[in-house]
Design an enzyme around this catalytic site. Sequence first.
Site, PDB file in Angstrom:
ATOM      1  N   GLY A 124      35.407 103.637 106.660  1.00 52.06           N
ATOM      2  CA  GLY A 124      36.762 103.989 106.267  1.00 52.06           C
ATOM      3  C   GLY A 124      37.745 102.952 106.782  1.00 52.06           C
ATOM      4  CB  CYS A 125      41.048 101.873 105.530  1.00 52.06           C
ATOM      5  SG  CYS A 125      41.799 103.483 105.180  1.00 52.06           S
ATOM      6  CE1 TYR A 126      45.547 104.892 108.646  1.00 47.99           C
ATOM      7  CE2 TYR A 126      44.434 106.584 107.358  1.00 47.99           C
ATOM      8  CZ  TYR A 126      45.582 105.884 107.669  1.00 47.99           C
ATOM      9  OH  TYR A 126      46.753 106.167 107.026  1.00 47.99           O
TER      10      TYR A 126
END
Length: 311
Positions: A124-126
């Site tokens: 995921g990006c975060y």
Amino acid sequence: MSENGAAKPTVFIDGEAGTTGLGIRERLEREGRVSLMSIPHESRKDVKVKRALLADVDLVVLCLPDEAAKETVALADSLPNGGPRILDASTAHRVSAGWAYGFAELNADQAQEIRKARRVANPGCYPTGAIALLRPLVDAGLIPPNTAISVNAVSGYSGGGKSMIEAYEAGEAPAFQLYGLGFAHKHLPELQVYGGLSRRPIFMPSVGNFRQGMLVSIPLHLDTLPGHPDPAALEAALSAHYAGQDLVKVIPTGPNDKPDAEALNDTDLMELRVYGNSDHSQALLVARLDNLGKGASGAAVQNIGLMVGLE
């Protein structure tokens, strides 16, 4: 055909019309090192057509909702020899047994694990930013796994899906908003597992009125950590971990440096910084990346290269 006469690896992006799928396709088309396969739009929900294509490609990239991703994996599993290799960009398999985690810079062995894996979960990006900051410090013994960690992050609205994008681009959304206030955001499991944490962290995401870009920040009370490390020790550990990496860089910084969330847009880079005040025993770890680059499509293309031997 490639320059050495061998056929190009074949790749099918299942869900190529979404933001991540489009980003992956554009990057792969620009590089021209794989043959991209597609299902005609009118047949995209035809299971027989999809099954035939899965049986005929080297790699499938899943840019689908979680349940749809699970269905496609089950379809691939039903094929001889387990079907094609799979890179899943959904959250469905990020902490699942038998799936490699697709953050190649996680440790010295992770890129090789991705190379040989048949099933890889794109991060995921975060979590990409948070894990990049935390895991080297946990591995170095500077942050104990049971430390109470808070992760604050802001992303451009392009990471929020179709309805959020439409709301912001129509001028109908607020300039800034917190979300995930139930303390159960879908990125938490991978953040905890691959961040090396035994204690569930607090994760507070937010979205700002800009299309893409991301800042992830983690505040630390240094006098609560073993040995009371100073900010320079944290930066040194991060620098040692990422020495020689092309896509992740540790940037020396000072209190007057104000990182712009959009500065790495349209790149696949990630920058890490350590801000601190030794007199007050406080520090702030900061990761900057494009949520659509190293946080999504760029990471996927990096993993595709590892999986099909086109690094």
